[in-house]
Design an enzyme around this catalytic site. Sequence first.
Site, PDB file in Angstrom:
ATOM      1  N   HIS B  71       7.402 -22.062  -6.457  1.00 46.99           N
ATOM      2  CA  HIS B  71       8.585 -22.545  -5.375  1.00 46.99           C
ATOM      3  C   HIS B  71       8.524 -21.706  -4.073  1.00 46.99           C
ATOM      4  O   HIS B  71       8.679 -22.376  -3.029  1.00 46.99           O
ATOM      5  CB  HIS B  71       9.925 -22.540  -6.111  1.00 46.99           C
ATOM      6  CG  HIS B  71      10.991 -22.707  -5.123  1.00 46.99           C
ATOM      7  ND1 HIS B  71      11.954 -21.853  -5.010  1.00 46.99           N
ATOM      8  CD2 HIS B  71      11.352 -23.926  -4.526  1.00 46.99           C
ATOM      9  CE1 HIS B  71      12.794 -22.679  -4.064  1.00 46.99           C
ATOM     10  NE2 HIS B  71      12.619 -23.828  -3.937  1.00 46.99           N
ATOM     11  N   GLU B  74       5.867 -22.810  -2.210  1.00 39.63           N
ATOM     12  CA  GLU B  74       6.433 -23.947  -1.379  1.00 39.63           C
ATOM     13  C   GLU B  74       7.025 -23.812  -0.369  1.00 39.63           C
ATOM     14  O   GLU B  74       6.629 -24.548   0.875  1.00 39.63           O
ATOM     15  CB  GLU B  74       6.933 -24.881  -2.263  1.00 39.63           C
ATOM     16  CG  GLU B  74       7.422 -26.314  -1.734  1.00 39.63           C
ATOM     17  CD  GLU B  74       9.148 -26.582  -2.212  1.00 39.63           C
ATOM     18  OE1 GLU B  74       9.772 -26.798  -1.326  1.00 39.63           O
ATOM     19  OE2 GLU B  74       9.381 -26.511  -3.386  1.00 39.63           O
ATOM     20  N   HIS B  75       7.825 -23.177   0.090  1.00 38.99           N
ATOM     21  CA  HIS B  75       8.787 -22.733   1.305  1.00 38.99           C
ATOM     22  C   HIS B  75       7.852 -22.148   2.129  1.00 38.99           C
ATOM     23  O   HIS B  75       7.866 -22.450   3.539  1.00 38.99           O
ATOM     24  CB  HIS B  75       9.759 -21.671   0.812  1.00 38.99           C
ATOM     25  CG  HIS B  75      11.095 -22.210   0.392  1.00 38.99           C
ATOM     26  ND1 HIS B  75      12.272 -22.006   1.090  1.00 38.99           N
ATOM     27  CD2 HIS B  75      11.190 -23.278  -0.839  1.00 38.99           C
ATOM     28  CE1 HIS B  75      13.440 -22.886   0.253  1.00 38.99           C
ATOM     29  NE2 HIS B  75      12.527 -23.145  -0.718  1.00 38.99           N
ATOM     30  N   GLU B 151      19.234 -19.957  -2.124  1.00 39.52           N
ATOM     31  CA  GLU B 151      19.068 -21.277  -2.766  1.00 39.52           C
ATOM     32  C   GLU B 151      19.476 -21.271  -4.184  1.00 39.52           C
ATOM     33  O   GLU B 151      20.313 -22.246  -4.626  1.00 39.52           O
ATOM     34  CB  GLU B 151      17.705 -21.848  -2.675  1.00 39.52           C
ATOM     35  CG  GLU B 151      17.440 -23.224  -2.985  1.00 39.52           C
ATOM     36  CD  GLU B 151      16.102 -23.754  -2.921  1.00 39.52           C
ATOM     37  OE1 GLU B 151      15.108 -23.325  -2.470  1.00 39.52           O
ATOM     38  OE2 GLU B 151      15.505 -25.008  -3.668  1.00 39.52           O
TER      39      GLU B 151
END
Lengths: 432, 467
Positions: B71, B74-75, B151
């Site tokens: 993840h 991904e950012h 997040e």
Amino acid sequence: MIRAILFALVALVSLQARAATDPQRVVSPGGIEAWLIEDHKVPVLSLRWSFLGGWALDPAGKEGLVEFACTLMDEGAGDLDSQTFQKKLADANIAFGISPERDRLSGSLKVLTQSRDLGVELAALALTKPRFDEDAVERMRAATLSNIQAELAKPGWIAGRALAEAIYGNHPYAHPQRGTLASVKTITGADMKAFMSQRLARDTLMVAVAGDIDAKTLGPLLDKLFGGLPATSPKVDIADVQLPTQGKTIVVERPIPQTIVVSATQGVRRSDPQWYAASLMNYVLGGGSFNSRLMEEIRDKRGLTYGVSSGLASYEHAASLQASGATKNQTAQQFVDLLKEEFKKMADRGVTQKELDEAKAYQTGSLPLSMTSTDKIAALLLQLRQDNLGIDYLKKRNAMINAVTLAEVNAVAKKLLDPAKLTVVMVGKPTQ
Amino acid sequence: MKRRFGALLAGVSLFAATAASAKVFEPTSFTLKNGLRVVVVENHLAPVVTQMVWYKCGAADEAPGKSGIAHFLEHLMFKGTKTVPPGELSKIVGRNGGTDNAFTAWDYTAYYQTIAADRLEMVMKLESDRMSNLVLTDPVVLPERDVIVEERRQRIDTNPQAQLAEAVNAELFANHHYGIPIIGWRQEMMQLTRQDAVDWYKKWYRPANAVLVIAGDVTPAAVRTLAEKYYGNIPAGQPQLRNNRPQEPELPGERRVVLRDAQVRQPSLVREIQAPSYASDGKEHAYALQVLADLLGGGSTSRLYRSLVVEQKLATAVSADYTPESLDRFAFALSAQPAQGVAIDKLEAALDAELAKLVKEGATAEEISDSKKRLVDSAILARDGVTGGAYAFGLALTTGQTVEDVEAWPDRIAKVEKPMVDAATILVLTKNANVTGWLLPPEGLTAVSDSTPVAPSQSEGPAGAIR
């Protein structure tokens, strides 16, 4: 969760005119008008409609009545009890519902062409002969009470409540849409039936349609769906409200590791000539997703938040500019300071020509994205009607956006972005 | 999970409603010389196109101690390349009227743009560029690590329902990495480095390990030309095997998680049960399980709703969800929300009784045929939109399915018969490992009042004066 109160009426934008996207005006034999975009590629039909009068009309002490009543609109009608009605909808994949907005009741029906007649028949029955059976009323009451209780654990909901009370005071917009545990217990089936029979009338009805139907077929269908409704409804009498001119900060302490920040100040109405300038300004400030100043300063440069954004909300009786985000408790104050600093910076120095050009490019280029399915198209057409824009609006929109000058954007920034007027709510355990 | 606001895509059974259908999408697919699989789904509803690139890597492929790296990367994919400065990709897409985002799950990571169809070449150039030219430096990596920790706070740490789901999941998978949250454990996320991200990128982000889906107002021929031009010259890399993941042991006993949280006022109940997927052992049950989930908990006429909500009035909401799109065995999930004054153990007992009845008697032929019809017809609705097809093929091709499997979905649902539903029922409702979770208010809290639900603890003016 934060997004829930932010839904800026995202600028509807223009596209290169294509014949296929020109709405037709259809008037039924019985005089009901609909705007239609016809498209036969997929055997699906979407209808959207609305009536004037939403949850702002909840009577004092019976807050939540309108929302509650909407939950009953697919719970049986005519001779069909709840289970029979629901089964007919489910078995044919018919999506039908009435949902409450603050100023309107908004309806939708989406059907496969093969189930079109059944869908219209069931929806017409629900609109004209909803049952409000005691059993269904009690079941939906229990669900509403559960939902209210569940919301009490959500910091975003708590923040939204505190903000609404702070900016709307005694205005009907201040109360919770679902009501309170106490108020929901006082609402009866008769209350809900009375409300619906008053509000569901042809005089305030607006209809938009997209998908697998032609104008000739749509006319009689409109009469079947809405022809049984009364001609007129009582006038809606709600005062306009201005947001506070004196800012303040409200802290709601909750034992959570992050502080949710929501804020609001006076905005501009959709009908205001400054709307387009305000909308472009908002894109640069915090409306432009990853490309906004707020995201760049607070997320990208400093890593203080997962998301921060701003939006314009325009209702029948109020207009606001809102900004929100979330950050760990230790940096909550810094987050608010940065938010206000960006307001001040834009008020004092405006946006750059390059930023304005990019905002225009986005707003003029993105309309096709809101026309990628029949329900999106129907929703867009209904919005145009509710905003009193002409049926040729989609063709004129580009030019209207491109005509906005830098001076106009900067004037509206100066007018709206005064940090001293901002109402801020922080939910969490902010520390200095 | 989405790079930004959006539903957690992991393990959510949103596919049934937007699934493929019999020769409905009618895609064109081909493979470039470097191994990049390409699927084109024509849809001319609007002059719009969606590009998605799906990589066959996700949180379940992470090494121990490195949770969250899939993840995180991904950012970081938005942080620029040799020729595109950090953040510029989204800016370019935005000023062309488009939107872009990305999401990560246990089995895949995907990136997409939706934009006017005449801008397709531009976004293909940008997306192919970051498949091999990503540049990561500490000044952009480190603030972004803070962003993913925020997040996590926003999605999980301030949300008791999400905390329960995380804990139940960790119980359900004692050995498989599906038990580790996609976003990662906080202490491990905080230790992730630029080098971790670079290593992950180099291992997985290769054409041979990716699927490109283009859906919308395009032609297959035009897409092929552009795909070859922009993606065709990227070195293939090694396709990475994913058949060596730790698998679940058989664990006896009933497992339970009870979470009491100071914030909670409305209790709720979840039950997660291990279940086969399209690609795992027991895959023959995957279609019958979708029918079972629908007749058990799909909407207001389902078995559980009729019994627990309408007739017995013990619950105010129920659901049954099943996710067949995963590489390894995943889950069949039930949930219920008790009505006011109903104890959660009483609701659980009633739920168990209803499940036992279903196991004993089986679903009726009518229930099964109604569910099948609803599911099959729903495939037509999936064509009403541009992204549905792109999503369906990306998901399928990164979780062990084929293009043909997607196209055959309605036929296979239509072929589900009662003995298959009975077998699937027995499989998930009697034998399988499961975990029950309760979310409860703080001990001793009996009455709930919301008369002053948000009474601020402090309220001060003027502006800026906090505490």
